[in-house]
Design an enzyme around this catalytic site. Structure first.
Site, PDB file in Angstrom:
ATOM      1  N   LEU A  94       6.926   1.432 -43.237  1.00 49.68           N
ATOM      2  CA  LEU A  94       7.219   0.929 -45.144  1.00 49.68           C
ATOM      3  C   LEU A  94       7.359   2.503 -45.554  1.00 49.68           C
ATOM      4  CD1 LEU A  94       4.228  -1.692 -44.862  1.00 49.68           C
ATOM      5  CD2 LEU A  94       7.400  -2.087 -44.796  1.00 49.68           C
ATOM      6  N   HIS A 110      -5.898   1.049 -37.388  1.00 47.45           N
ATOM      7  CA  HIS A 110      -4.866   2.175 -36.563  1.00 47.45           C
ATOM      8  C   HIS A 110      -5.798   1.613 -35.752  1.00 47.45           C
ATOM      9  CE1 HIS A 110      -2.345   5.095 -35.906  1.00 47.45           C
ATOM     10  NE2 HIS A 110      -3.061   5.956 -35.611  1.00 47.45           N
ATOM     11  N   THR A 142      -1.636   3.803 -48.229  1.00 50.07           N
ATOM     12  CA  THR A 142      -0.579   5.186 -48.857  1.00 50.07           C
ATOM     13  C   THR A 142       0.853   5.033 -48.713  1.00 50.07           C
ATOM     14  OG1 THR A 142      -1.928   6.726 -48.224  1.00 50.07           O
ATOM     15  CG2 THR A 142      -2.852   5.319 -50.145  1.00 50.07           C
ATOM     16  N   LEU A 145       1.754   7.934 -43.961  1.00 50.86           N
ATOM     17  CA  LEU A 145       1.602   6.995 -42.601  1.00 50.86           C
ATOM     18  C   LEU A 145       0.077   7.412 -41.690  1.00 50.86           C
ATOM     19  CD1 LEU A 145       2.982   5.822 -39.842  1.00 50.86           C
ATOM     20  CD2 LEU A 145       3.192   7.464 -39.060  1.00 50.86           C
ATOM     21  N   GLU A 175     -11.822  -3.646 -33.150  1.00 49.37           N
ATOM     22  CA  GLU A 175     -10.969  -3.636 -33.991  1.00 49.37           C
ATOM     23  C   GLU A 175     -10.920  -5.533 -34.974  1.00 49.37           C
ATOM     24  OE1 GLU A 175      -6.625  -2.885 -33.340  1.00 49.37           O
ATOM     25  OE2 GLU A 175      -7.090  -1.609 -32.052  1.00 49.37           O
TER      26      GLU A 175
HETATM   27  C1  GRF Z   1      -4.103  -3.176 -32.577  1.00 46.75           C
HETATM   28  O1  GRF Z   1      -4.705  -2.093 -31.351  1.00 46.75           O
HETATM   29  C2  GRF Z   1      -3.666  -2.417 -33.619  1.00 46.75           C
HETATM   30  O2  GRF Z   1      -4.206  -2.160 -34.469  1.00 46.75           O
HETATM   31  C3  GRF Z   1      -1.823  -1.649 -33.705  1.00 46.75           C
HETATM   32  O3  GRF Z   1      -1.282  -2.397 -32.912  1.00 46.75           O
HETATM   33  C4  GRF Z   1      -2.584  -3.485 -32.069  1.00 46.75           C
HETATM   34  C5  GRF Z   1      -1.810  -4.463 -32.173  1.00 46.75           C
HETATM   35  O4  GRF Z   1      -2.494  -5.561 -31.671  1.00 46.75           O
HETATM   36  N1  GRF Z   1      -1.825  -1.075 -34.976  1.00 46.75           N
HETATM   37  P1  GRF Z   1      -2.589  -7.417 -32.075  1.00 46.75           P
HETATM   38  O5  GRF Z   1      -0.775  -8.333 -31.673  1.00 46.75           O
HETATM   39  O6  GRF Z   1      -3.312  -7.126 -33.517  1.00 46.75           O
HETATM   40  O7  GRF Z   1      -3.263  -7.691 -30.912  1.00 46.75           O
END
Ligand code: GRF
Length: 218
Positions: A94, A110, A142, A145, A175
């Site tokens: 972006l 990330h 920010t 990247l 995550e």
């Molecule tokens: C995740 O690993 C996220 O960190 C990365 O892309 C993946 C996305 O997975 N940037 P999803 O679409 O949420 O299953």
């Protein structure tokens, strides 16, 4: 009024699903107003529809340049008047104007222990480097990247014989824990961006984010 979220996706949307589940289970005091994808075929659009969430597609292939795409995406997001924009596997870079417009109210996740491995192929890079730990980082977005102020970071072990796929799955599980939690802090008014520093309850968060101690199944 609950905190209003707009979630941006490009792919399967498993992180989106974690937000939907957290909201349904009362663990995220927020209203997911819309899910926006830059890819019409993103699997996450189906997840949103299943949950009764409004969806929109701003297809980047339909724009001559990044500025036009960014402007259309910004307007689509703004039409839902969100308090927080959540990039959840949104795979477009972006522009600076776009990022400034949402400064302090846009998060990204990330899949690496930032500041290590910004950009793509993070899991393979961690394996190739012989790292014993990998993980994921939630951060404010920010202009840099994958370089915005970190909020939360989860670590997982890199195991002997790991492939990028195996490691990615182990990281993804975390995550799904840390991302809704960071959004929860924001929704509760506890998480702010002060200059270039993420703060929780007015206290500066550590340089790599709050360390999330996870229990892994394997
Ligand atoms: C995740 O690993 C996220 O960190 C990365 O892309 C993946 C996305 O997975 N940037 P999803 O679409 O949420 O299953």
């Amino acid at each position: 009024m609950p905190c209003k979220l707009v979630i941006l996706i490009s792919g399967s949307g498993s992180n989106l699903q974690a937000f939907i589940d957290a909201a349904e289970q009362g663990e995220l005091p927020a209203d997911i107003a819309a899910v926006i994808s830059n890819r019409p075929a993103a699997g996450g659009l189906e997840r949103a529809a299943q949950a009764g969430i409004a969806t929109a597609v701003v297809d980047h292939t339909g724009f001559a340049n990044r500025d036009d795409f960014d402007a259309a995406l910004r307007d689509t997001i703004d039409s839902f008047a969100p308090d927080l924009v959540v990039l959840a596997g949104f795979m477009r870079i972006l522009g600076a104007d776009f990022v400034r417009h949402f400064r302090g109210r846009m998060l990204n996740i990330h899949p690496s222990l930032l500041p290590k491995y910004p950009g793509l192929h993070t899991h393979q890079r961690a394996i190739d480097a012989g790292d014993t730990e990998a993980g994921a980082t939630v951060h404010f977005v920010t202009e840099e990247l994958d370089g915005g102020p970190p909020i939360l970071q989860a670590q997982v072990p890199v195991k002997a014989g790991d492939t990028a796929e195996l490691l990615a799955a182990r990281v993804l599980e975390q995550e799904h824990r840390i991302y809704p939690l960071a959004a929860r802090w924001f929704a509760e008014g506890r998480l702010t961006l002060n200059g270039n520093q993420a703060e929780l309850d007015d206290n500066a968060l550590p340089p790599t984010g709050f360390p999330f101690h996870c229990v892994t199944a394997d």
